[in-house]
Design an enzyme around this catalytic site. Structure first.
Site, PDB file in Angstrom:
ATOM      1  N   GLU A  60       0.874  -1.165   0.000  1.00  0.00           N
ATOM      2  CA  GLU A  60       0.000   0.000   0.000  1.00  0.00           C
ATOM      3  C   GLU A  60       0.917   1.222   0.000  1.00  0.00           C
ATOM      4  O   GLU A  60       1.820   1.309   0.836  1.00  0.00           O
ATOM      5  CB  GLU A  60      -0.885  -0.002   1.257  1.00  0.00           C
ATOM      6  N   ARG A 295       5.634 -13.270   9.226  1.00  0.00           N
ATOM      7  CA  ARG A 295       6.263 -11.989   8.936  1.00  0.00           C
ATOM      8  C   ARG A 295       7.597 -11.906   9.661  1.00  0.00           C
ATOM      9  O   ARG A 295       7.841 -12.649  10.600  1.00  0.00           O
ATOM     10  CB  ARG A 295       5.343 -10.829   9.322  1.00  0.00           C
ATOM     11  N   LYS A 305       4.627   0.361   9.919  1.00  0.00           N
ATOM     12  CA  LYS A 305       4.594   1.684   9.293  1.00  0.00           C
ATOM     13  C   LYS A 305       4.159   2.746  10.289  1.00  0.00           C
ATOM     14  O   LYS A 305       4.713   3.839  10.308  1.00  0.00           O
ATOM     15  CB  LYS A 305       3.630   1.676   8.114  1.00  0.00           C
TER      16      LYS A 305
HETATM   17  P1  ATP Z   1       2.700  -2.438   8.266  1.00  0.00           P
HETATM   18  O1  ATP Z   1       2.082  -3.606   8.957  1.00  0.00           O
HETATM   19  O2  ATP Z   1       4.045  -2.050   8.752  1.00  0.00           O
HETATM   20  O3  ATP Z   1       1.784  -1.281   8.104  1.00  0.00           O
HETATM   21  P2  ATP Z   1       1.911  -3.548   5.870  1.00  0.00           P
HETATM   22  O4  ATP Z   1       1.913  -5.003   5.969  1.00  0.00           O
HETATM   23  O5  ATP Z   1       0.605  -2.876   6.058  1.00  0.00           O
HETATM   24  O6  ATP Z   1       3.012  -2.946   6.811  1.00  0.00           O
HETATM   25  P3  ATP Z   1       1.908  -3.394   3.079  1.00  0.00           P
HETATM   26  O7  ATP Z   1       2.243  -2.248   2.226  1.00  0.00           O
HETATM   27  O8  ATP Z   1       0.501  -3.803   3.171  1.00  0.00           O
HETATM   28  O9  ATP Z   1       2.495  -3.062   4.495  1.00  0.00           O
HETATM   29  O10 ATP Z   1       2.819  -4.642   2.762  1.00  0.00           O
HETATM   30  C1  ATP Z   1       3.130  -5.110   1.485  1.00  0.00           C
HETATM   31  C2  ATP Z   1       3.562  -6.527   1.585  1.00  0.00           C
HETATM   32  O11 ATP Z   1       4.672  -6.658   2.447  1.00  0.00           O
HETATM   33  C3  ATP Z   1       2.456  -7.393   2.150  1.00  0.00           C
HETATM   34  O12 ATP Z   1       2.287  -8.501   1.299  1.00  0.00           O
HETATM   35  C4  ATP Z   1       2.948  -7.804   3.503  1.00  0.00           C
HETATM   36  O13 ATP Z   1       2.552  -9.097   3.787  1.00  0.00           O
HETATM   37  C5  ATP Z   1       4.464  -7.701   3.362  1.00  0.00           C
HETATM   38  N1  ATP Z   1       5.069  -7.368   4.649  1.00  0.00           N
HETATM   39  C6  ATP Z   1       4.863  -6.270   5.404  1.00  0.00           C
HETATM   40  N2  ATP Z   1       5.543  -6.325   6.563  1.00  0.00           N
HETATM   41  C7  ATP Z   1       6.225  -7.507   6.533  1.00  0.00           C
HETATM   42  C8  ATP Z   1       7.130  -8.163   7.437  1.00  0.00           C
HETATM   43  N3  ATP Z   1       7.460  -7.632   8.618  1.00  0.00           N
HETATM   44  N4  ATP Z   1       7.628  -9.364   7.073  1.00  0.00           N
HETATM   45  C9  ATP Z   1       7.318  -9.907   5.893  1.00  0.00           C
HETATM   46  N5  ATP Z   1       6.480  -9.352   5.002  1.00  0.00           N
HETATM   47  C10 ATP Z   1       5.938  -8.167   5.312  1.00  0.00           C
HETATM   48 MG    MG Z   2      -1.020  -3.849   5.232  1.00  0.00          MG
END
Ligand code: ATP
Ligand code: MG
Length: 586
Positions: A60, A295, A305
């Site tokens: 996102e 994760r 984030k």
């Molecule tokens: P946050 O939880 O920090 O807001 P997010 O998961 O919402 O991050 P996205 O932009 O939705 O961020 O993530 C894009 C991709 O990265 C998703 O497929 C998510 O599963 C993966 N991702 C995000 N954080 C991690 C992590 N700590 N380890 C592995 N994959 C991750």
């Molecule tokens: Mg997300």
């Protein structure tokens, strides 16, 4: 099994096992693909998909990518590469509030920096979920028409209240049996902007008593009178993530939709949506399947984030590219490399259960990669003068130092030896501790690449601070000459000529948090910020670094790995420490 899978040497993991099984079962043998994303009618006119599998990385654009995302990027792009597939970069931009172009651009540059692109044969698989808004709207209409969705006018509180709990079922909305025509009309009016935010939502009609709360008529569309960074004012209704995501995957012909474990409970809804849209003739088979992996949780680091935004906005760090925060921009500025991240993701593997990875594993990977790639240079981080008494004032001699001790192809460089040198303050002790083998009165050490010297004392200022160390050199002991081994010494120290050394500023970074799981004790991760995560000092660099450029990386002998900062100028050299030579965190 195909040749690709046989020849692929990557570490096995459960997702690879699934993919290999799917390919051997020819699960995608009849999969149609029309070159760009679209619905069933579109893909039915396509050809046999030239990609053996399709994965996607779907950020996102509401923030900068962090080290956790690197794991997902290496996984998704890596799988596509290994199995002759395509990996799409898709911006999941269905929530206009916090998204913008700046984030889009930074994500694109970070994925490229890690070494990936979204090209597959002649396809450019860079997509935006917002390009599918029309198709998503049609999908929602199709659900209404098959009596699988309704407009709910309960307040947000009522919807929440009536959802029930883990132990009690929810209550049906009084609007649940609204006639289809009325639902269609209201949905259209929602789209036209007739109603205010929060006054109604479109909900899937599944089961208010389902043991999985995610199946209790989840909302799929809401009113949000908000401008979108790509579609502007075109839409005032936006799809919910859990509705949009499976549709995005299906329109793009994704075969393996890999996400983190917190989405496991959403999988039944993911499958439900796709099944219903297949029945309505909107989507074609094979439908995408969701797989969850653990994760990345890294000790001494926050990877969320929200928290990263807080650290930046409240000035706990200097910005998104502060070398201490775990964004990819920060890591890059710190000197972490794509190769180091690759090694790290291979080493930690892909698991089905959450765990914490020790930060030192990441540092070890960065060290390992830099050890083989970074040329060696000398820097004196805490300078103290050393005078060689028995040399003439104008003495100058070239000393030869290998650019890399294990890679002779990188050649040698010369460092000028003069009468007056810089050494590290810590390499001299007037009264030596036990096991101190470096400079102290009466002791002999080697000036690396130069001569053996005998320490004869030191000079102090009127406050008693040592300002100079004095020594005599021993002729015929120069490194690389036959006499080098005539005297055995235990200490070997680095040095620079005061006449030729360059001035620079170094930023010695340490971990941003002092506890393994920031906030685990007080519930506020900010309480665990390391007050000493940065130390700035004036240092001396060897003369050969005169043309150092931002981004150049070196090992400074006996100290660690360093990178020239992006703001460095010839007149003001700035250096960041990437990682020390050994793990010194205690
Ligand atoms: P946050 O939880 O920090 O807001 P997010 O998961 O919402 O991050 P996205 O932009 O939705 O961020 O993530 C894009 C991709 O990265 C998703 O497929 C998510 O599963 C993966 N991702 C995000 N954080 C991690 C992590 N700590 N380890 C592995 N994959 C991750
Ligand atoms: Mg997300």
């Amino acid at each position: 099994m195909t040749n690709q899978t046989e020849s692929n040497e990557s570490t096995p993991n459960f997702i690879r096992t699934i993919i290999e099984k799917n390919i051997s079962q020819k699960l995608f043998a009849n999969k149609k693909w029309a070159g760009v994303p679209g619905n069933k009618t579109h893909h039915d006119n396509g050809i046999q998909d030239p990609a053996k599998i399709r994965t996607r990385f779907p950020p996102e654009p509401n923030g900068y990518l962090h080290i956790g995302h690197a794991k997902s990027i290496f996984l998704n792009f890596g799988l596509a590469k290994d199995y002759s597939g395509a990996c799409h970069l898709r911006f999941d931009d269905t929530n206009p509030e916090k998204e913008n172009k700046e984030f889009v651009e930074s994500i694109i540059s970070d994925v490229k920096w890690l070494g990936f692109d979204w090209k597959f044969k002649n396809e450019l698989n860079l997509y935006y979920a917002s390009d599918y808004f029309e198709l998503m709207y049609e999908a929602a209409q199709a659900l209404i028409k098959s009596n699988y969705a309704y407009i709910d006018q309960q307040s947000i509180e009522e919807i929440k209240e009536n959802r029930g709990t883990l132990t009690s079922p929810g209550k049906n909305s009084p609007f649940r049996e609204r006639p289809q025509e009325e639902n269609l009309k209201l949905f259209e009016e929602m789209k036209e902007g007739k109603y205010s935010d929060g006054s109604m939502v479109l909900r899937a009609k599944i089961d208010m008593a389902s043991p999985n709360i995610n199946l209790r008529d989840p909302s799929i569309y809401r009113i949000k009178k908000e401008s979108h960074h790509r579609t502007g004012e075109t839409w005032c209704i936006y799809p919910m993530y859990t509705f949009a995501h499976p549709i995005e995957d299906a329109l793009e012909g994704i075969t393996h939709s890999i996400c983190t474990l917190e989405f496991e409970d959403q999988r039944p809804f993911y499958d439900w949506i796709l099944e219903k849209l297949f029945e309505s003739g909107i989507l074609n088979q094979p439908l995408p399947k969701q797989y969850e992996f653990a994760r990345l949780n890294l000790t001494y680091v926050v990877l969320s984030k929200r928290k990263l935004i807080e650290l930046v906005e409240n000035n706990h760090v200097t910005g998104w590219d502060d070398p201490r925060i775990p964004t990819l921009k920060g890591a890059r500025r710190r000197g972490y490399t794509p190769e180091g991240f690759k090694l790290f993701t291979e080493r930690i593997g892909v698991a089905k259960a959450d765990s914490w990875i020790d930060y030192s594993i990441l540092e070890d990977c960065m060290r390992e990669v830099l050890n083989s790639s970074a040329p060696r240079r000398v820097a004196v981080l805490d300078p103290l003068k050393l005078i060689i008494n028995n040399l003439p004032d104008d003495f100058e001699e070239d000393c030869f130092a290998p650019n890399h001790p294990q890679n002779s192809k990188l050649g040698n460089r010369t460092i000028k030896l003069t009468k007056e040198l810089w050494i590290e303050k810590a390499d001299f002790m007037e009264e030596p501790e036990k096991k101190f083998f470096r400079l102290f009165p009466g002791n002999q050490v080697r000036l690396r690449y130069g001569y053996v010297v005998t320490c004869i004392g030191c000079e102090k200022d009127k406050n008693g601070n040592i300002i100079k160390v004095l020594c005599d050199y021993i002729p015929d002991t120069k490194s690389g000459t036959p006499g080098a081994d005539s005297i055995k010494v235990k200490g070997n120290i680095h040095w620079l000529s005061t006449k030729y050394a360059l001035n620079a500023e170094v930023f010695l970074y340490d971990r941003l948090f002092i506890s393994e799981q920031p906030g685990s004790k007080s519930n506020n991760y900010l309480d665990d910020i390391n007050p000493n995560s940065i130390k700035v000092s004036k240092i001396k660099l060897e003369e050969n670094l005169i043309d150092i450029n931002p981004g150049d990386q070196y090992q400074f002998e006996r100290h660690g790995y360093f990178i020239c900062d992006q703001e460095s100028k010839k007149s003001h050299i700035k250096i960041n420490r990437t990682v020390t030579l050994r793990d010194t965190w205690k």
